[in-house]
Design a protein around this motif. Structure first.
Motif, PDB file in Angstrom:
ATOM      1  N   ALA A 133      -1.310  -4.658   5.564  1.00  0.00           N
ATOM      2  CA  ALA A 133      -2.409  -5.285   4.833  1.00  0.00           C
ATOM      3  C   ALA A 133      -3.655  -4.454   5.093  1.00  0.00           C
ATOM      4  O   ALA A 133      -3.697  -3.656   6.027  1.00  0.00           O
ATOM      5  CB  ALA A 133      -2.622  -6.729   5.287  1.00  0.00           C
ATOM      6  N   SER A 134      -4.663  -4.624   4.257  1.00  0.00           N
ATOM      7  CA  SER A 134      -5.957  -3.940   4.404  1.00  0.00           C
ATOM      8  C   SER A 134      -5.910  -2.452   4.082  1.00  0.00           C
ATOM      9  O   SER A 134      -6.895  -1.748   4.301  1.00  0.00           O
ATOM     10  CB  SER A 134      -6.535  -4.124   5.813  1.00  0.00           C
ATOM     11  N   GLY A 135      -4.809  -1.955   3.526  1.00  0.00           N
ATOM     12  CA  GLY A 135      -4.756  -0.553   3.127  1.00  0.00           C
ATOM     13  C   GLY A 135      -5.742  -0.233   2.025  1.00  0.00           C
ATOM     14  O   GLY A 135      -6.247   0.898   1.935  1.00  0.00           O
ATOM     15  N   ASP A 136      -6.056  -1.232   1.187  1.00  0.00           N
ATOM     16  CA  ASP A 136      -7.057  -1.012   0.145  1.00  0.00           C
ATOM     17  C   ASP A 136      -8.462  -0.943   0.741  1.00  0.00           C
ATOM     18  O   ASP A 136      -9.301  -0.169   0.277  1.00  0.00           O
ATOM     19  CB  ASP A 136      -6.972  -2.087  -0.939  1.00  0.00           C
ATOM     20  N   THR A 137      -8.700  -1.716   1.808  1.00  0.00           N
ATOM     21  CA  THR A 137      -9.981  -1.604   2.505  1.00  0.00           C
ATOM     22  C   THR A 137     -10.122  -0.223   3.140  1.00  0.00           C
ATOM     23  O   THR A 137     -11.196   0.386   3.117  1.00  0.00           O
ATOM     24  CB  THR A 137     -10.105  -2.694   3.580  1.00  0.00           C
ATOM     25  N   GLY A 138      -9.021   0.288   3.699  1.00  0.00           N
ATOM     26  CA  GLY A 138      -9.049   1.626   4.275  1.00  0.00           C
ATOM     27  C   GLY A 138      -9.398   2.682   3.251  1.00  0.00           C
ATOM     28  O   GLY A 138     -10.188   3.596   3.523  1.00  0.00           O
ATOM     29  N   HIS A 195       0.813  -1.208   0.000  1.00  0.00           N
ATOM     30  CA  HIS A 195       0.000   0.000   0.000  1.00  0.00           C
ATOM     31  C   HIS A 195       0.851   1.264   0.000  1.00  0.00           C
ATOM     32  O   HIS A 195       0.454   2.279  -0.576  1.00  0.00           O
ATOM     33  CB  HIS A 195      -0.972  -0.042   1.171  1.00  0.00           C
ATOM     34  N   VAL A 196       2.030   1.200   0.599  1.00  0.00           N
ATOM     35  CA  VAL A 196       2.982   2.301   0.455  1.00  0.00           C
ATOM     36  C   VAL A 196       3.440   2.389  -1.005  1.00  0.00           C
ATOM     37  O   VAL A 196       3.501   3.482  -1.587  1.00  0.00           O
ATOM     38  CB  VAL A 196       4.185   2.108   1.395  1.00  0.00           C
ATOM     39  N   GLY A 249      -4.237   8.630  -0.916  1.00  0.00           N
ATOM     40  CA  GLY A 249      -3.915   7.318  -1.452  1.00  0.00           C
ATOM     41  C   GLY A 249      -4.321   6.215  -0.492  1.00  0.00           C
ATOM     42  O   GLY A 249      -5.290   6.324   0.252  1.00  0.00           O
ATOM     43  N   TRP A 250      -3.565   5.152  -0.494  1.00  0.00           N
ATOM     44  CA  TRP A 250      -3.868   3.963   0.294  1.00  0.00           C
ATOM     45  C   TRP A 250      -3.366   4.140   1.730  1.00  0.00           C
ATOM     46  O   TRP A 250      -2.341   4.785   1.966  1.00  0.00           O
ATOM     47  CB  TRP A 250      -3.227   2.741  -0.347  1.00  0.00           C
ATOM     48  N   GLY A 255     -11.485   1.642  10.934  1.00  0.00           N
ATOM     49  CA  GLY A 255     -12.819   2.035  11.370  1.00  0.00           C
ATOM     50  C   GLY A 255     -12.883   3.465  11.865  1.00  0.00           C
ATOM     51  O   GLY A 255     -13.798   4.225  11.515  1.00  0.00           O
ATOM     52  N   GLU A 256     -11.900   3.856  12.681  1.00  0.00           N
ATOM     53  CA  GLU A 256     -11.922   5.220  13.210  1.00  0.00           C
ATOM     54  C   GLU A 256     -11.721   6.245  12.097  1.00  0.00           C
ATOM     55  O   GLU A 256     -12.343   7.313  12.097  1.00  0.00           O
ATOM     56  CB  GLU A 256     -10.859   5.378  14.293  1.00  0.00           C
ATOM     57  N   HIS A 257     -10.855   5.928  11.156  1.00  0.00           N
ATOM     58  CA  HIS A 257     -10.635   6.804  10.003  1.00  0.00           C
ATOM     59  C   HIS A 257     -11.923   7.019   9.230  1.00  0.00           C
ATOM     60  O   HIS A 257     -12.306   8.154   8.902  1.00  0.00           O
ATOM     61  CB  HIS A 257      -9.557   6.182   9.107  1.00  0.00           C
ATOM     62  N   ALA A 258     -12.633   5.927   8.944  1.00  0.00           N
ATOM     63  CA  ALA A 258     -13.869   6.030   8.165  1.00  0.00           C
ATOM     64  C   ALA A 258     -14.936   6.797   8.932  1.00  0.00           C
ATOM     65  O   ALA A 258     -15.638   7.649   8.367  1.00  0.00           O
ATOM     66  CB  ALA A 258     -14.374   4.630   7.808  1.00  0.00           C
ATOM     67  N   ARG A 259     -15.078   6.517  10.212  1.00  0.00           N
ATOM     68  CA  ARG A 259     -16.100   7.213  11.002  1.00  0.00           C
ATOM     69  C   ARG A 259     -15.791   8.705  11.140  1.00  0.00           C
ATOM     70  O   ARG A 259     -16.699   9.551  11.123  1.00  0.00           O
ATOM     71  CB  ARG A 259     -16.237   6.550  12.372  1.00  0.00           C
ATOM     72  N   ALA A 260     -14.496   9.038  11.251  1.00  0.00           N
ATOM     73  CA  ALA A 260     -14.117  10.448  11.333  1.00  0.00           C
ATOM     74  C   ALA A 260     -14.454  11.181  10.037  1.00  0.00           C
ATOM     75  O   ALA A 260     -14.949  12.317  10.060  1.00  0.00           O
ATOM     76  CB  ALA A 260     -12.626  10.574  11.646  1.00  0.00           C
TER      77      ALA A 260
END
Length: 251
Positions: free
Chosen positions: A182-187, A72-73, A176-177, A235-240
């Motif tokens: 892992a899961s950077g694409d989900t983020g 993801h980097v 970006g990602w 989760g916190e990123h998305a909720r923010a």
């Protein structure tokens, strides 16, 4: 920046380069709408990858190397070299299905308010068999916040982040990602879901290769302290973001 350019972004590390030629064949077989072109940004994640040995020379393909930081980097570094108005994920071990890029572009052109697309996926098994699975949403719009709601309940997105295509402005706004092992694409997917309405394409757009070398086979991918930390920050990123966004975002 060219308005009618779609940028495909592919990170590749030394142990994952073996399938790159197959990925390339799936890309060059794509038929794009009139006036559109693609560019392929291949980012070598670390030393001794030698991606150019697996891909024929092509001015549309630009290979570069960066220090090892994980996929993801590497994707985000490659984003800085891209020029397209649309940004498309393409993993080095996966294959685009016929017409995948044309379908992404058609949605974006026909629906200016749509910020991103994903599509159905077929699992590509080691013996070459293609397997579908249940649980996809209906073809059409994915209202803002829907992906987060599903992820909050199931701890997995309702659509496959390996098929993401998004408007450049949104991907850049999110930086970006997410810089995770892992899961950077989900983020990134949940960030896009916070900012704009998406669209699900029910026709399969990707053959997702199942093999022993993929990062999802690591035990830490789905449980343990690292997994808990990844899920917490995603989760916190998305909720923010959802809390900050109160209306439609201009694209």
């Amino acid at each position: 920046m060219t308005r009618h350019l779609i940028s495909l972004i592919t990170p590749v590390h030394r142990d994952g380069v073996a399938h790159l030629a197959d990925t390339h064949r799936s890309l060059i077989s794509q038929d794009l709408p009139a006036g559109w072109e693609w560019e392929w940004l291949v980012q070598e994640d670390g030393d001794d990858v030698h991606a150019a040995e697996h891909i024929p020379p092509d001015p549309r393909i630009r290979i570069a190397q960066s220090r090892r930081g994980g996929p993801h980097v590497a994707r985000t570094v490659a984003l800085g070299r891209s020029m397209g108005s649309l940004i498309k994920t393409l993993d080095a071990d996966d294959r685009l299905s016929a017409g995948a890029l044309a379908r992404d572009i058609a949605v974006m052109e026909q629906h200016p308010h749509i910020g991103w697309t994903t599509s159905a996926v077929l699992d590509l098994m080691p013996d070459g068999e293609l397997l579908a699975f249940d649980g996809d949403p209906a073809d059409g719009p994915i209202e803002r916040g829907s992906v987060l709601a599903h992820w909050t309940t199931h701890r997995r997105p309702q659509v496959h982040p390996a098929t993401m295509c998004a408007r450049r402005t949104l991907v850049m706004a999110l930086g970006g990602w997410m810089a995770l092992p892992a899961s950077g694409d989900t983020g990134l997917l949940l960030g896009l879901d916070a900012l704009a309405v998406g669209w699900f394409i029910s026709e399969p757009g990707l053959h997702y290769r199942q093999h022993a070398g993929q990062i999802t086979t690591d035990a830490r991918h789905s449980h343990g302290p690292e997994w808990e930390a990844r899920m917490a920050v995603i989760g916190e990123h998305a909720r923010a973001l959802h809390a900050l966004v109160t209306g439609p975002v201009p694209l």
